[in-house]
Design a protein around this motif. Structure first.
Motif, PDB file in Angstrom:
ATOM      1  N   GLU A 131      87.178   6.317  65.695  1.00 10.43           N
ATOM      2  CA  GLU A 131      86.249   5.255  65.329  1.00 10.43           C
ATOM      3  C   GLU A 131      85.682   4.592  66.585  1.00 10.43           C
ATOM      4  OE1 GLU A 131      86.045   1.056  63.029  1.00 10.43           O
ATOM      5  OE2 GLU A 131      87.831   2.272  62.638  1.00 10.43           O
ATOM      6  N   LEU A 132      86.547   4.473  67.590  1.00  4.45           N
ATOM      7  CA  LEU A 132      86.116   3.836  68.842  1.00  4.45           C
ATOM      8  C   LEU A 132      85.036   4.673  69.535  1.00  4.45           C
ATOM      9  CD1 LEU A 132      87.222   1.135  69.864  1.00  4.45           C
ATOM     10  CD2 LEU A 132      88.461   2.423  71.631  1.00  4.45           C
ATOM     11  N   ASP A 133      85.260   5.989  69.528  1.00  3.37           N
ATOM     12  CA  ASP A 133      84.258   6.893  70.105  1.00  3.37           C
ATOM     13  C   ASP A 133      82.933   6.765  69.376  1.00  3.37           C
ATOM     14  OD1 ASP A 133      85.981   7.806  71.940  1.00  3.37           O
ATOM     15  OD2 ASP A 133      86.361   9.758  71.005  1.00  3.37           O
ATOM     16  N   LEU A 134      83.030   6.698  68.058  1.00  6.22           N
ATOM     17  CA  LEU A 134      81.823   6.628  67.240  1.00  6.22           C
ATOM     18  C   LEU A 134      81.030   5.356  67.559  1.00  6.22           C
ATOM     19  CD1 LEU A 134      80.302   8.141  65.008  1.00  6.22           C
ATOM     20  CD2 LEU A 134      81.485   6.697  63.347  1.00  6.22           C
ATOM     21  N   LYS A 135      81.750   4.257  67.688  1.00  9.64           N
ATOM     22  CA  LYS A 135      81.091   2.989  68.038  1.00  9.64           C
ATOM     23  C   LYS A 135      80.398   3.123  69.396  1.00  9.64           C
ATOM     24  CE  LYS A 135      83.888  -0.600  65.729  1.00  9.64           C
ATOM     25  NZ  LYS A 135      82.852  -1.568  65.400  1.00  9.64           N
ATOM     26  N   ASP A 183      76.419   2.714  69.780  1.00  9.05           N
ATOM     27  CA  ASP A 183      75.860   1.615  70.573  1.00  9.05           C
ATOM     28  C   ASP A 183      75.067   2.139  71.762  1.00  9.05           C
ATOM     29  OD1 ASP A 183      76.679  -0.347  68.894  1.00  9.05           O
ATOM     30  OD2 ASP A 183      78.544  -0.773  69.950  1.00  9.05           O
ATOM     31  N   THR A 184      75.534   3.250  72.333  1.00 10.02           N
ATOM     32  CA  THR A 184      74.785   3.865  73.430  1.00 10.02           C
ATOM     33  C   THR A 184      73.426   4.340  72.924  1.00 10.02           C
ATOM     34  OG1 THR A 184      76.799   4.573  74.548  1.00 10.02           O
ATOM     35  CG2 THR A 184      74.768   5.765  75.105  1.00 10.02           C
ATOM     36  N   PHE A 185      73.461   5.012  71.776  1.00  5.83           N
ATOM     37  CA  PHE A 185      72.212   5.491  71.193  1.00  5.83           C
ATOM     38  C   PHE A 185      71.267   4.330  70.882  1.00  5.83           C
ATOM     39  CE2 PHE A 185      69.573   6.615  67.551  1.00  5.83           C
ATOM     40  CZ  PHE A 185      68.913   7.714  68.074  1.00  5.83           C
ATOM     41  N   SER A 223      77.803   3.557  77.117  1.00  8.86           N
ATOM     42  CA  SER A 223      77.569   4.175  78.424  1.00  8.86           C
ATOM     43  C   SER A 223      76.915   3.163  79.357  1.00  8.86           C
ATOM     44  CB  SER A 223      76.661   5.396  78.255  1.00  8.86           C
ATOM     45  OG  SER A 223      76.161   5.752  79.526  1.00  8.86           O
ATOM     46  N   ILE A 224      77.437   3.063  80.564  1.00 11.47           N
ATOM     47  CA  ILE A 224      76.880   2.111  81.523  1.00 11.47           C
ATOM     48  C   ILE A 224      75.426   2.453  81.828  1.00 11.47           C
ATOM     49  CG2 ILE A 224      77.866   3.417  83.464  1.00 11.47           C
ATOM     50  CD1 ILE A 224      77.059  -0.370  83.307  1.00 11.47           C
ATOM     51  N   TRP A 225      75.104   3.745  81.759  1.00  6.35           N
ATOM     52  CA  TRP A 225      73.716   4.128  82.080  1.00  6.35           C
ATOM     53  C   TRP A 225      72.758   3.600  81.017  1.00  6.35           C
ATOM     54  CZ3 TRP A 225      75.246   4.792  86.524  1.00  6.35           C
ATOM     55  CH2 TRP A 225      76.328   5.600  86.853  1.00  6.35           C
ATOM     56  N   ALA A 226      73.237   3.629  79.759  1.00  7.35           N
ATOM     57  CA  ALA A 226      72.402   3.085  78.680  1.00  7.35           C
ATOM     58  C   ALA A 226      72.286   1.566  78.823  1.00  7.35           C
ATOM     59  CB  ALA A 226      72.995   3.438  77.319  1.00  7.35           C
ATOM     60  N   ALA A 227      73.409   0.931  79.159  1.00  7.35           N
ATOM     61  CA  ALA A 227      73.396  -0.524  79.343  1.00  7.35           C
ATOM     62  C   ALA A 227      72.423  -0.892  80.458  1.00  7.35           C
ATOM     63  CB  ALA A 227      74.789  -1.036  79.658  1.00  7.35           C
ATOM     64  N   PHE A 228      72.462  -0.104  81.550  1.00  2.00           N
ATOM     65  CA  PHE A 228      71.537  -0.361  82.658  1.00  2.00           C
ATOM     66  C   PHE A 228      70.090  -0.169  82.224  1.00  2.00           C
ATOM     67  CE2 PHE A 228      68.731   1.676  85.698  1.00  2.00           C
ATOM     68  CZ  PHE A 228      68.502   0.614  86.541  1.00  2.00           C
ATOM     69  N   LEU A 229      69.824   0.964  81.567  1.00  8.46           N
ATOM     70  CA  LEU A 229      68.429   1.257  81.183  1.00  8.46           C
ATOM     71  C   LEU A 229      67.874   0.181  80.266  1.00  8.46           C
ATOM     72  CD1 LEU A 229      68.660   5.106  80.647  1.00  8.46           C
ATOM     73  CD2 LEU A 229      67.127   3.922  82.231  1.00  8.46           C
ATOM     74  N   SER A 288      74.774  -4.539  69.836  1.00  7.22           N
ATOM     75  CA  SER A 288      75.614  -3.556  69.160  1.00  7.22           C
ATOM     76  C   SER A 288      75.162  -3.399  67.722  1.00  7.22           C
ATOM     77  CB  SER A 288      77.076  -4.010  69.193  1.00  7.22           C
ATOM     78  OG  SER A 288      77.846  -3.198  68.323  1.00  7.22           O
ATOM     79  N   ILE A 289      75.239  -2.168  67.231  1.00  8.35           N
ATOM     80  CA  ILE A 289      74.850  -1.911  65.837  1.00  8.35           C
ATOM     81  C   ILE A 289      75.970  -1.184  65.107  1.00  8.35           C
ATOM     82  CG2 ILE A 289      73.766   0.362  66.219  1.00  8.35           C
ATOM     83  CD1 ILE A 289      71.434  -0.635  64.436  1.00  8.35           C
ATOM     84  N   SER A 290      77.128  -1.070  65.777  1.00 10.45           N
ATOM     85  CA  SER A 290      78.156  -0.145  65.297  1.00 10.45           C
ATOM     86  C   SER A 290      79.170  -0.746  64.332  1.00 10.45           C
ATOM     87  CB  SER A 290      78.880   0.468  66.496  1.00 10.45           C
ATOM     88  OG  SER A 290      79.488  -0.572  67.230  1.00 10.45           O
ATOM     89  N   SER A 291      78.871  -1.901  63.754  1.00 16.36           N
ATOM     90  CA  SER A 291      79.731  -2.395  62.680  1.00 16.36           C
ATOM     91  C   SER A 291      78.798  -2.900  61.586  1.00 16.36           C
ATOM     92  CB  SER A 291      80.627  -3.542  63.167  1.00 16.36           C
ATOM     93  OG  SER A 291      79.838  -4.671  63.481  1.00 16.36           O
ATOM     94  N   VAL A 292      79.335  -3.087  60.398  1.00 17.17           N
ATOM     95  CA  VAL A 292      78.506  -3.537  59.284  1.00 17.17           C
ATOM     96  C   VAL A 292      77.867  -4.882  59.628  1.00 17.17           C
ATOM     97  CG1 VAL A 292      78.532  -4.296  56.875  1.00 17.17           C
ATOM     98  CG2 VAL A 292      79.814  -2.266  57.570  1.00 17.17           C
ATOM     99  N   GLU A 293      78.667  -5.751  60.189  1.00 14.59           N
ATOM    100  CA  GLU A 293      78.168  -7.080  60.534  1.00 14.59           C
ATOM    101  C   GLU A 293      77.038  -7.003  61.573  1.00 14.59           C
ATOM    102  OE1 GLU A 293      80.997  -9.475  62.530  1.00 14.59           O
ATOM    103  OE2 GLU A 293      79.959 -11.359  62.087  1.00 14.59           O
TER     104      GLU A 293
END
Lengths: 391, 112
Positions: A3-7, A11-13, A78-84, A212-217
Motif C-alpha cells: 500500500e505504501l508503494d502504491l501511495k 503521489d509521484t504520478f 519521488s524527489i524528482w517529481a517533488a522538484f519538478l 497528495s491524492i493517494s488517500s480517499v480524504e
C-alpha cells in the motif's frame, strides 16, 4: 506492490501530472501577452517568455530548490517529481512580472533579473512561507495560509512588477500631455487562447498543491480544490462582464478574461478550505477588483499593458486576506502579516536589484527601438513580417 | 480613356463589382485601404478607456474605361455603393494618357 508503494507511485504520478498542467501556463502567458501587445513587439514578448522558462527553471535546479527547502529528500514521492512540481512555479513569478513591462523592456537585463528572482528572491519567499522556514521562532515567522501561492507566487510577481514599472516608466507615447493614450490589443484570439490555457493550468497549480491524492480524504480535497478553483474563475469572468456591461453597455473580452484570471488568483490561497459556494463570492470580488484596478493604475500612470498588477498583485492580496475572512480557523491578522511581510521584502529587494541592474545595463528600450518595435531591435525576427505593422 | 477610382464601403464590393460587370467593365484592381472624410472616424472602448479610431477600413477600386463608358460607370458605382449613411465613399475620375497590355503589346482602347 504494498500500500505504501502504491501511495508513493500515485503521489509521484499526481505531482508529475500537475507539473505538466502548470507548464501549460508557459504558453498561456506567452499567448496572452502576445495578443495584448502590438504586432511589432510580439516576437520579443515570446522570446522573453521562453527564456524565462529556461533561465528561471535552471536557476531553481542549481540554487533555488536548496534555498527554498534546504535538502533534496522526500519520502512520500519521488524527489524528482517533488522538484519538478516546485520548479514549475518559479517561472510564473517572472512571467507575471515580465508581462507588465512588455513593449519597452529589453530582454538581456530582464534575464539578469530572472537569474536573481529564480535563484534567490522567490526561493527565499518559499523558504519563509512553505519551505525550510529559517525565520521560525522569530517575530517575523509567517503563519499565513496560502495553499498554492496567492501571496507567495502571484503577489510576489506583482510586487516585483510594481518595482519594475516604477524603474522603467510607461511605454513611449502612452501618457501624453496629461492624457492617457489607449494602445489596443493586436490579437484577441491569442488573448483568449492564452487566458484559457492559464485557466486550465490552474487546475494543476492549485490541485497539485494539495500535495497528495493517494488517500480517499486527499482525493476528495484535490477534487474539491479543483472545483473551487474553476468556480472562482467563472465567477470572476461573469462579474467582470456584468460590470463592464453596466458601465459601458459593452462586453470587453480582454477585461472578462482578466476578471476570470483575477478570480483564479483570488481563490488560490485557500481553495481546499472553502465550501462549494464561497468561491463564487471570492471570485466575483476578484473579477470586480480587476475592473476597478485597471483604470486606477492607469490614473496613477503605472503603465501595465496586460493588467498584471490588477490580476496578480491586487487579487493576490485579496485572495490571501479572503482566507482569513471566510475560514473560521484561519487568523485574519496572520494573513495580513504574511501579505505585508512578503510585500515589503519582495518590493524592496526587487527594487534594489532592478535598480542596480538598470545602472549597469538599462532595462528600458530607447525611443527609437520602441518606435520601430522590439522585434526588429532585440530579436531580429518579426512575428508578422508580411503584414503591415501597427503604427 | 479615363481612370475611375472609387472608395467604397467594404461590404459593398460584391454589389459594385457585379453591377460593373453587367455594364461591361472588363477589369479592375481592388485594394484594402483606410481613410476618413468630413465625419472623421468613430470611437471605441478598450479596457474601459475610450479612444478614437480615425481611419476606417474602405475598399479602393481602380479601373480604366473608354471615354464613352465613363458616365455609365460612375452612375453604376453610385447606385450600387450607396447606402445613404455617412461614409459611402467617393469617386475620382481622371485622364489616362496611355495603356499597354504587357502580354501582347496592344495599346490604348484595345488594351482596356
Amino acid at each position: 506492490m504494498s500500500e505504501l508503494d502504491l501511495k508513493y507511485v500515485l503521489d509521484t504520478f499526481f505531482a508529475l501530472f500537475s507539473m505538466v498542467l502548470i507548464i501549460f501556463m508557459v504558453p498561456g502567458f506567452a499567448m496572452l501577452e502576445a495578443g495584448l501587445v502590438r504586432t511589432k513587439n510580439v516576437s520579443s514578448v515570446l522570446t522573453v517568455n521562453t527564456m524565462i522558462y529556461a533561465v528561471a527553471s535552471l536557476m531553481f535546479l542549481l540554487i533555488g530548490y536548496t534555498v527554498a527547502f534546504g535538502s533534496w529528500e522526500n519520502t512520500s514521492m519521488s524527489i524528482w517529481a517533488a522538484f519538478l512540481f516546485q520548479m514549475a512555479f518559479v517561472g510564473k513569478t517572472v512571467n507575471i512580472m515580465s508581462g507588465g513591462v512588455s513593449e519597452r523592456v529589453r530582454i538581456i537585463p530582464l534575464m539578469f533579473f530572472t537569474v536573481v528572482m529564480g535563484g534567490f528572491i522567490y526561493p527565499f519567499i518559499v523558504n519563509i512561507s512553505w519551505g525550510a522556514d529559517f525565520l521560525a521562532d522569530t517575530m517575523f515567522d509567517i503563519n499565513m495560509y496560502d495553499l498554492a501561492g496567492s501571496t507567495v507566487i502571484h503577489s510576489t510577481g506583482g510586487w516585483a512588477l510594481l518595482a519594475a514599472i516604477m524603474i522603467m516608466g510607461p511605454r513611449k507615447g502612452r501618457y501624453k500631455d496629461g492624457k492617457i493614450k489607449v494602445i489596443p490589443a493586436s490579437n484577441i484570439p491569442l488573448v483568449v487562447l492564452g487566458a484559457l490555457l492559464l485557466w486550465i493550468g490552474w487546475f494543476g497549480f492549485n490541485g497539485g498543491s494539495v500535495g497528495s491524492i493517494s488517500s480517499v480524504e486527499n482525493a476528495d480535497t484535490v477534487a474539491k480544490t479543483i472545483m473551487n478553483t474553476n468556480t472562482a474563475g467563472l465567477a470572476g469572468a461573469l462579474m467582470a462582464g456584468i460590470l463592464m456591461y453596466i458601465r459601458y453597455r459593452l462586453l470587453d473580452i480582454t477585461m472578462i478574461l482578466n476578471g476570470a484570471l483575477g478570480g483564479l488568483v483570488a481563490v488560490t490561497a485557500g481553495p481546499d478550505l472553502y465550501d462549494m459556494y464561497t468561491p463564487i463570492l471570492i471570485g466575483a470580488i476578484g473579477g470586480a477588483l480587476v475592473v476597478f484596478a485597471v483604470p486606477m493604475f492607469d490614473r496613477l500612470r503605472l503603465d501595465d499593458p496586460v493588467g498584471a498588477l490588477s490580476v496578480h498583485l491586487v487579487n493576490g492580496i485579496w485572495g490571501t486576506l479572503a482566507v482569513g475572512l471566510f475560514v473560521e480557523k484561519i487568523s485574519f491578522l496572520e494573513q495580513l502579516k504574511g501579505v505585508a511581510e512578503v510585500g515589503v521584502i519582495v518590493f524592496v529587494v526587487s527594487f534594489i536589484v532592478l535598480f542596480i541592474i538598470n545602472k549597469i545595463v538599462r532595462f528600458r528600450a530607447d525611443d527609437e527601438a520602441q518606435i520601430e518595435g522590439l522585434d526588429v531591435q532585440e530579436v531580429g525576427v518579426e512575428a508578422y513580417p508580411e503584414f503591415k505593422r501597427a503604427i | 480613356m479615363k481612370r475611375v477610382e472609387a472608395v467604397i464601403k467594404p461590404f459593398k464590393l460584391e454589389d459594385v463589382k457585379d453591377a460593373l460587370a453587367e455594364i461591361g467593365v472588363t477589369g479592375m484592381t481592388v485594394s484594402e485601404v483606410k481613410g476618413y472624410g468630413r465625419q472623421k472616424g468613430h470611437s471605441e472602448l478598450y479596457r474601459g478607456a475610450e479612444y478614437v479610431v480615425d481611419f476606417l477600413p474602405k475598399i479602393k477600386m481602380d479601373m480604366v474605361v473608354s471615354d464613352e463608358m465613363v458616365d455609365q460607370t460612375v452612375s453604376t458605382i453610385v447606385e450600387a455603393a450607396r447606402t445613404g449613411k455617412i461614409g459611402d465613399g467617393k469617386i475620382f475620375v481622371s485622364d489616362v494618357d496611355k495603356i499597354i497590355r504587357i502580354r501582347t503589346g496592344e495599346e490604348d482602347n484595345e488594351a482596356i
